[in-house]
Design a protein around this motif. Structure first.
Motif, PDB file in Angstrom:
ATOM      1  N   GLY A 268      -1.118  -0.128   4.535  1.00  0.00           N
ATOM      2  CA  GLY A 268      -0.248  -1.207   4.081  1.00  0.00           C
ATOM      3  C   GLY A 268      -0.909  -2.169   3.123  1.00  0.00           C
ATOM      4  O   GLY A 268      -0.280  -3.148   2.694  1.00  0.00           O
ATOM      5  N   VAL A 269      -2.172  -1.939   2.753  1.00  0.00           N
ATOM      6  CA  VAL A 269      -2.865  -2.823   1.814  1.00  0.00           C
ATOM      7  C   VAL A 269      -2.398  -2.499   0.393  1.00  0.00           C
ATOM      8  O   VAL A 269      -2.595  -1.370  -0.076  1.00  0.00           O
ATOM      9  CB  VAL A 269      -4.395  -2.655   1.906  1.00  0.00           C
ATOM     10  N   PRO A 270      -1.798  -3.446  -0.318  1.00  0.00           N
ATOM     11  CA  PRO A 270      -1.347  -3.175  -1.685  1.00  0.00           C
ATOM     12  C   PRO A 270      -2.526  -2.902  -2.611  1.00  0.00           C
ATOM     13  O   PRO A 270      -3.519  -3.638  -2.597  1.00  0.00           O
ATOM     14  CB  PRO A 270      -0.616  -4.455  -2.085  1.00  0.00           C
ATOM     15  N   VAL A 271      -2.413  -1.847  -3.404  1.00  0.00           N
ATOM     16  CA  VAL A 271      -3.467  -1.467  -4.350  1.00  0.00           C
ATOM     17  C   VAL A 271      -2.847  -1.233  -5.720  1.00  0.00           C
ATOM     18  O   VAL A 271      -1.845  -0.524  -5.847  1.00  0.00           O
ATOM     19  CB  VAL A 271      -4.206  -0.194  -3.884  1.00  0.00           C
TER      20      VAL A 271
ATOM     21  N   ASN B 237       5.342  -5.554  -8.991  1.00  0.00           N
ATOM     22  CA  ASN B 237       5.683  -4.216  -9.491  1.00  0.00           C
ATOM     23  C   ASN B 237       5.566  -4.098 -11.000  1.00  0.00           C
ATOM     24  O   ASN B 237       5.480  -2.988 -11.532  1.00  0.00           O
ATOM     25  CB  ASN B 237       7.108  -3.851  -9.060  1.00  0.00           C
ATOM     26  N   GLU B 238       5.581  -5.240 -11.715  1.00  0.00           N
ATOM     27  CA  GLU B 238       5.509  -5.211 -13.176  1.00  0.00           C
ATOM     28  C   GLU B 238       4.082  -5.312 -13.711  1.00  0.00           C
ATOM     29  O   GLU B 238       3.833  -4.969 -14.867  1.00  0.00           O
ATOM     30  CB  GLU B 238       6.353  -6.343 -13.773  1.00  0.00           C
TER      31      GLU B 238
ATOM     32  N   LEU C 181       0.325   1.269  -6.235  1.00  0.00           N
ATOM     33  CA  LEU C 181       0.558   2.540  -5.549  1.00  0.00           C
ATOM     34  C   LEU C 181       1.929   2.559  -4.879  1.00  0.00           C
ATOM     35  O   LEU C 181       2.538   3.621  -4.731  1.00  0.00           O
ATOM     36  CB  LEU C 181      -0.508   2.769  -4.470  1.00  0.00           C
ATOM     37  N   PHE C 182       2.389   1.407  -4.439  1.00  0.00           N
ATOM     38  CA  PHE C 182       3.712   1.285  -3.836  1.00  0.00           C
ATOM     39  C   PHE C 182       4.214  -0.126  -4.131  1.00  0.00           C
ATOM     40  O   PHE C 182       3.427  -1.018  -4.448  1.00  0.00           O
ATOM     41  CB  PHE C 182       3.674   1.561  -2.325  1.00  0.00           C
ATOM     42  N   PRO C 183       5.527  -0.347  -4.087  1.00  0.00           N
ATOM     43  CA  PRO C 183       6.066  -1.672  -4.421  1.00  0.00           C
ATOM     44  C   PRO C 183       5.446  -2.767  -3.560  1.00  0.00           C
ATOM     45  O   PRO C 183       5.381  -2.657  -2.339  1.00  0.00           O
ATOM     46  CB  PRO C 183       7.568  -1.518  -4.140  1.00  0.00           C
ATOM     47  N   ALA C 184       4.980  -3.821  -4.225  1.00  0.00           N
ATOM     48  CA  ALA C 184       4.324  -4.908  -3.492  1.00  0.00           C
ATOM     49  C   ALA C 184       4.259  -6.145  -4.372  1.00  0.00           C
ATOM     50  O   ALA C 184       4.389  -6.064  -5.604  1.00  0.00           O
ATOM     51  CB  ALA C 184       2.913  -4.494  -3.069  1.00  0.00           C
TER      52      ALA C 184
END
Length: 217
Positions: free
Chosen positions: A126-129, A170-171, A46-49
């Motif tokens: 802020g939890v990467p998904v 991100n990939e 959902l966002f760079p992580a």
């Protein structure tokens, strides 16, 4: 009929030294070394992580929201919740509430073989998904169908066993058993060091084939 929820004993967190090594590894580098374990290109962040941790797996059918919160209650700090939408539907099982609860338990991230909802709320936690897009159709705790926790699942194109190492950036998302993940992490770090030299060589206008012929020290 009473809903049945199955669970196998959970696995311990990923060792801290392995997480530290994976923190510098790119999934794209592992892609040069391995052909199995990639969940698939349409499961995107959902966002760079970038995160690494142990897989806590969930097999979530239909619109049952109970199974997700049962998983949340069992998370340990550093776990990555890996969810298989076993019906391959467009029902979102992770939204702002689940993300907030996962953050409170110290989850490193969430990977869903399906959509999410409440995008702004998830980002705010802020939890990467990582997921397959967004849906307004959601699970509900009133729909008690059943499900399974910490069992082998399929997430995208990958088989994920409980406690597998997970590396997500991100990939993409890559999973493997801990021993294999450690071997690949070491190999990837060596390859990334070499890549710095390769890029410098190419940036100078020289051919990649000339680099291949250069002696190695």
């Amino acid at each position: 009929m009473t809903a049945f929820y199955q669970m196998i004993d959970r696995s311990p967190p990923l060792p801290a030294d392995l997480i530290e090594r994976l923190s510098s590894v790119d999934t794209a580098t592992i892609g040069h070394l391995e052909h199995l374990g990639f969940v698939g290109g349409d499961i995107r962040p959902l966002f760079p992580a970038r995160v690494a941790g142990a897989a806590f797996t969930v097999a979530a059918p239909g619109r049952d929201g109970v199974i997700i919160y049962k998983a949340i209650d069992l998370l340990l700090p550093g776990d990555i919740l890996v969810i298989s939408r076993v019906d391959r539907d467009d029902i979102a099982c992770v939204g702002g509430g689940v993300a907030a609860a996962a953050k409170a338990k110290g989850a490193a991230g969430i990977v869903i073989d399906g959509p999410c909802t409440d995008v702004d709320e998830i980002i705010a936690t802020g939890v990467p998904v990582w997921c397959r897009g967004v849906s307004a159709k959601t699970t509900n705790r009133q729909f008690q169908i059943g499900g399974s926790l910490n069992v082998p699942i399929a997430c995208g194109a990958a088989a994920v066993l409980p406690g597998y190492g997970v590396l997500a950036d991100n990939e993409g998302v890559f999973v493997a058993d801990r021993d294999r993940m450690r071997i690949l992490a070491d190999a990837a770090l060596e390859r990334q060091k070499r890549s710095v030299t390769v890029r410098s060589h190419l940036a100078s206008g020289r051919s990649i084939f000339d680099f291949d012929q250069e002696p190695r020290s």
